[in-house]
Write a protein that holds these residues in place. Structure first.
Motif, short mmCIF file in Angstrom:
data_model
loop_
_atom_site.label_atom_id
_atom_site.label_comp_id
_atom_site.label_asym_id
_atom_site.label_seq_id
_atom_site.Cartn_x
_atom_site.Cartn_y
_atom_site.Cartn_z
N ASP A 48 45.76 42.08 67.08
CA ASP A 48 45.02 41.86 68.32
C ASP A 48 45.24 43.05 69.25
O ASP A 48 44.32 43.50 69.92
CB ASP A 48 45.52 40.58 69.03
CG ASP A 48 45.30 39.33 68.21
OD1 ASP A 48 44.25 39.23 67.54
OD2 ASP A 48 46.18 38.45 68.23
N LEU A 49 46.48 43.52 69.29
CA LEU A 49 46.87 44.56 70.24
C LEU A 49 47.65 45.66 69.52
O LEU A 49 48.68 45.39 68.90
CB LEU A 49 47.74 43.95 71.34
CG LEU A 49 48.30 44.89 72.41
CD1 LEU A 49 47.17 45.55 73.20
CD2 LEU A 49 49.23 44.13 73.34
N LEU A 50 47.15 46.88 69.61
CA LEU A 50 47.84 48.05 69.05
C LEU A 50 48.40 48.85 70.22
O LEU A 50 47.64 49.33 71.07
CB LEU A 50 46.87 48.90 68.24
CG LEU A 50 47.37 50.28 67.80
CD1 LEU A 50 48.57 50.16 66.88
CD2 LEU A 50 46.23 51.06 67.13
N LEU A 51 49.71 48.99 70.28
CA LEU A 51 50.37 49.77 71.33
C LEU A 51 50.79 51.11 70.74
O LEU A 51 51.59 51.15 69.79
CB LEU A 51 51.60 49.01 71.85
CG LEU A 51 51.34 47.63 72.46
CD1 LEU A 51 52.65 46.96 72.82
CD2 LEU A 51 50.43 47.75 73.68
N VAL A 52 50.27 52.19 71.30
CA VAL A 52 50.52 53.53 70.76
C VAL A 52 51.29 54.34 71.80
O VAL A 52 50.75 54.68 72.86
CB VAL A 52 49.21 54.25 70.39
CG1 VAL A 52 49.52 55.62 69.76
CG2 VAL A 52 48.39 53.40 69.44
#
Length: 234
Positions: free
Chosen positions: A151-155
């Motif tokens: 759902d959420l990709l944190l880069v």
């Protein structure tokens, strides 16, 4: 409020609650939505980095991250933005308010993303994967993220993060992909946030630059940002 233009870049004049509402909407839609937290340093880099500029232009949400952005919006547009929406604050709010959100963490040195994943789980997220940020071949990392379809990709990959997301946006299968700078270090306990008073006054950047010699080389960009704003005003 509708999107505005600041120094040739898009800016969504949202506060934290509006930003969270937008992202919650993205999570219900198809495709990958890129979120950029715009700070003065990124704004300066985007004047010469065409790939970064394009990533910001095509982002679905661009939040005001940094007291300098609030100052510039008021000075150039007469727009009184009520608060900063920083990468770390937005990340923490999303994790706390979205129990079970499926998250992939990408960035940091070896072991940082893994420790950040423990904190993300403690905050209620379902961590579907993590990977350090020191890699050369991007295809394998992109494929792993695609298979996990978070759902959420944190880069958290510093100057690479926005362009990495934009370059692979069509293949990530993440609902929301956001560049978060040093947020993974904060989650992992590698870095501490400045005191609450500094956060309230918007002086986090000043303390970080002043206390960390590795950040001193970034200070000229802050002065250049101020020069750009003053020149634009004239």
């Amino acid at each position: 409020m509708e999107r505005v233009e600041l120094l040739g870049l898009p800016l969504d004049p949202v506060g934290m609650e509006e930003a969270l509402a937008r992202i919650q909407g993205f999570l219900k839609e198809e495709g990958t939505h890129q979120v950029v937290t715009l700070n003065p340093e990124i704004a300066v880099r985007a004047q010469e980095d065409r790939a970064l500029r394009q990533a910001i232009l095509e982002a679905e949400l661009v939040t005001p991250d940094g007291v300098g952005i609030l100052w510039a919006a008021k000075r150039l547009l007469g727009l009184e933005l009520k608060e900063r929406v920083t990468g770390v604050d937005l990340t923490l709010a999303l994790l706390r308010r979205s129990p079970g959100i499926r998250v992939y963490l990408l960035g940091g040195r070896q072991g940082v993303a893994e420790r950040a994943a423990l904190e993300a789980r403690r905050l209620g997220a379902e961590v579907v994967g993590y990977h350090h940020g020191y890699f050369q071949e991007e295809e394998g990392v992109v494929e792993e993220i695609r298979q996990k379809a978070p759902d959420l990709l944190l880069v958290g990959m510093g100057e690479r993060q926005e362009t990495f997301i934009h370059r692979h946006k069509a293949h990530l299968r993440a609902k929301v992909a956001m560049g978060v700078g040093g947020t993974l270090d904060v989650l992992a306990g590698e870095a501490k946030r400045p005191p609450a008073w500094a956060q309230r006054l918007g002086l986090e950047w000043l303390l970080r630059v002043g206390l960390d010699p590795k950040r001193w080389k970034r200070a000229p960009r802050l002065f250049r940002f101020a020069y750009m704003v003053l020149k634009e005003k004239r």
